[in-house]
Design a protein around this motif. Structure first.
Motif: not given
Length: 679
Positions: A582-605
């Motif tokens: 996500v850091i690399g995408d942000a400074f290489r030209g992404a229009g928006w970026v996101s980073i999440h805890n959780g997704g699919g298998v659960g929070w903290g996983e």
């Protein structure tokens, strides 16, 4: 009171723009009437102390002027008591939310306008699982925590320039900050808590307080495109699962039966994907709203309330080698047990209940109906937990009986084996590992992720089906040209992708925005994106195109039981790759970026991230897409190569030959006999 479903205002475009630009309204809108015919989120358990409830109210009221506080304080407390959350229902807009043509939104930055289009799609009644609670899919995958956050976010997007960046902390718009035109227009974080406070009850507490949310993957990053978003990956998963049983030369699943569960935002792709692959899908769903939605959208063919009739229909389809999807309105455990008792011949099996969220609406146990489960999970959570674990044990027992008859079963990365193990079901082998593989271990990892193939997607912000049809044609032409010189290692993947994109329009996959999903590698993504940008420049495509991907990809997600489950060097529990991505995408030209805890298998996983990029026909877009897409794929291949994955070694060596500026540290392979001899 105002019933939004019965009394939606038919607005002119100028009125719609005015509503967006006002943000939080200057006067209180009419009080909300809770509609009963909408698929609402289940009640959440009462987890806050009295002092914490006071804090939750203070947190909610800070979005509004003090003159509103006395009336809203009582109302929000009632919401908290009734639903376990403060959604601020009164502030749900009375206009229809959907992916309008980009020209209908008020904006100064075309990138911000495209993001408004994507946000709206995630909250469309036809797309979102629980739209009134701002939940897109997975039972708790939220776009925002409340409607005030939505109103503020849309206003900020409308007024921002290309010299500003909007910061969103778990749905909360922190504000617009000065930046520059090459910076992301929006930076999103969801659920990023201190690691020691990342348990399931921590999530429930922080979400009830209004300070954090579970963004799932593409819900909180504004990149969801309906069930199509997972259908291509599901199609190639079930197809290659069939190849594991019948050999690599098999072209379709004719006569083969796949059994699974769920017709929600992600699981709802399974019946359509199985039919696309030529097979028979048997699926169970306890939620009548979800079942009705998928049936009306054409994603499931036939509905049954009687298992005897359903099994008879399945046997008929087997005999005639039909491609058909059959849905049981009931519990999947009952379906599994009936199939085992009847000694049915089942080829493939999995599970896609939302077991990342097993005790708050993600899994409905056998022995309780839908309404009974919803009551018990809120009023008696401990008893509900016991029902869930008992049900999982029964489910595993029935699955084992069918596996012993030859069924190939895999974990679909939804924490099925994780929670079944916690329930005491017999899912462990003598070495402490699971008896069934993750689909990434057996299929997606070695065949796709290690070679750089993943769920690339695009959205035509014109909302014009003709633009989507043209992008399909362009993508097909690009893939055919690439395939003509593709090495043997990826020829099968290329041919499957060409077949997919050629048939995509006929398969009527669009729900919501005019979007497409395609498993492509770095070369494919880059060349397709460049061709789209050229077509926009030449005005053959009438409006900007948004590029993105599922977080479930080569580089975007560190998830030891799913995306990185085929990493065997001990690093699958680390999250450097997703953070670096996500850091690399942000400074290489992404229009928006996101980073999440959780997704699919659960929070903290899991830690997972994504991006969005807007193609507007400019030369700047050509420059950005080349840099960013190259990094977004090859970061993950490099990590997989360092883990000594053979296919990734091949892929990154090939990429270094194509790209002289790329220099990746390659592993030296130690001899097993040498190491074993030391012990």
């Amino acid at each position: 009171m105002f019933n939004f479903e019965e009394n939606r205002l038919i607005m002119t475009n100028s009125e719609f723009r005015r509503h967006i630009l006002q943000g939080i309204p200057a006067s209180l809108p009419p009080k909300y009437k809770y509609p009963g015919d909408i698929n609402h989120a289940p009640r959440r358990k009462d987890i806050l102390s009295v002092d914490e409830k006071k804090l939750a109210l203070k947190n909610a009221l800070r979005y509004f002027p003090e003159t509103f506080h006395e009336e809203l304080a009582h109302e929000f407390l009632e919401e908290l008591k009734t639903y376990g959350r403060i959604y601020m229902y009164r502030f749900k807009p009375d206009y229809r939310i959907y992916a309008r043509p980009i020209s209908e939104y008020p904006f100064k930055s075309v990138h911000a306008g495209a993001i408004m289009h994507m946000v709206s799609n995630n909250l469309d009644d036809a797309v979102a699982q629980h739209p009134h609670e701002l939940i897109t899919y997975g039972g708790n995958g939220a776009v925002f925590q409340n409607w005030a956050q939505y109103l503020l976010c849309m206003k900020y997007l409308a007024v921002m320039s290309d010299e500003q960046t909007l910061v969103l902390n778990s749905g909360h718009p922190l504000g617009l900050f000065p930046s520059h035109k090459d910076a992301p227009r929006v930076v999103i974080t969801n659920g990023m808590v201190i690691p020691n406070y990342s348990g399931p009850d921590d999530y429930e507490k922080f979400n009830a307080l209004g300070v954090s949310q579970y963004g799932q993957m593409t819900a909180g990053s504004f990149m969801y495109i309906g069930p199509q978003g997972i259908v291509h990956g599901t199609a190639i998963t079930v197809l290659n699962a069939g190849r594991r049983k019948s050999g690599p030369a098999m072209n379709d699943l004719a006569g083969k039966v796949y059994v699974s569960s769920g017709l929600g935002g992600m699981s709802g792709a399974q019946p359509k994907a199985t039919v696309i692959a030529g097979g028979i899908c048997m699926i169970a769903e306890v939620n009548p709203f979800a079942l009705k939605t998928r049936y009306e959208q054409g994603w499931v063919d036939e509905i049954f309330q009687d298992l005897d009739r359903m099994i008879a229909r399945m046997k008929e389809a087997q005999k005639n080698r039909e491609a058909v999807s059959l849905a049981y309105e009931g519990n999947v455990v009952d379906l599994w047990e009936k199939l085992a008792e009847e000694n049915c011949s089942i080829d493939l099996g999995s599970d896609q209940t939302s077991l990342h969220n097993p005790f708050a609406g993600g899994y409905y146990p056998a022995g309780l109906n839908f309404e009974e489960s919803n009551r018990m999970m809120a009023e008696n959570p401990q008893e509900f937990r016991e029902h869930v674990y008992k049900s999982l044990r029964r489910q595993v027992d029935a699955i084992k009986r069918l596996v012993n008859k030859g069924m190939y079963f895999w974990d679909y990365g939804n924490a099925f084996l994780l929670e079944a193990g916690r329930a005491g079901a017999g899912v462990f082998n003598d070495n402490g590992g699971y008896i069934y593989p993750s689909y990434v271990q057996d299929i997606m990892g070695p065949l796709f992720f290690d070679y750089g193939f993943g769920p690339f997607r695009w959205v035509c912000t014109s909302a014009n089906p003709a633009d989507l049809e043209l992008t399909d044609k362009i993508a097909t032409e690009v893939l055919v040209e690439i395939a003509s010189a593709a090495p043997a290692e990826i020829r099968m993947q290329m041919q499957d992708n060409i077949h997919w994109i050629r048939e995509a329009g006929k398969n009527k996959l669009v729900v919501g925005s005019q979007a497409r999903i395609l498993y492509a590698d770095c070369e494919g993504r880059t060349k397709i994106a460049r061709a789209f940008n050229q077509a926009i420049r030449e005005k053959r495509i009438s409006a900007p195109v948004v590029l993105g991907r599922d977080h479930h990809d080569v580089s975007g997600t560190d998830s030891p039981y799913r995306e990185t489950s085929n990493i065997y060097d001990g690093s699958r529990f680390t999250a450097d790759m997703a953070i670096q991505n996500v850091i690399g995408d942000a400074f290489r030209g992404a229009g928006w970026v996101s980073i999440h805890n959780g997704g699919g298998v659960g929070w903290g996983e899991v830690i997972n991230g994504g991006f969005g990029m807007v193609l507007d026909g400019s030369k700047e877009a050509d420059r950005r897409l080349k840099m960013m897409l190259h990094w977004d794929v090859n970061n993950g291949i490099s990590r997989r190569s360092w883990a000594r994955n053979e296919a990734a070694n091949f892929a990154i060596q090939r990429e270094m030959e194509r790209t002289p500026e790329l220099m990746v540290t390659m592993p030296s392979i130690a001899d097993d006999k040498l190491i074993d001899g030391l012990f």
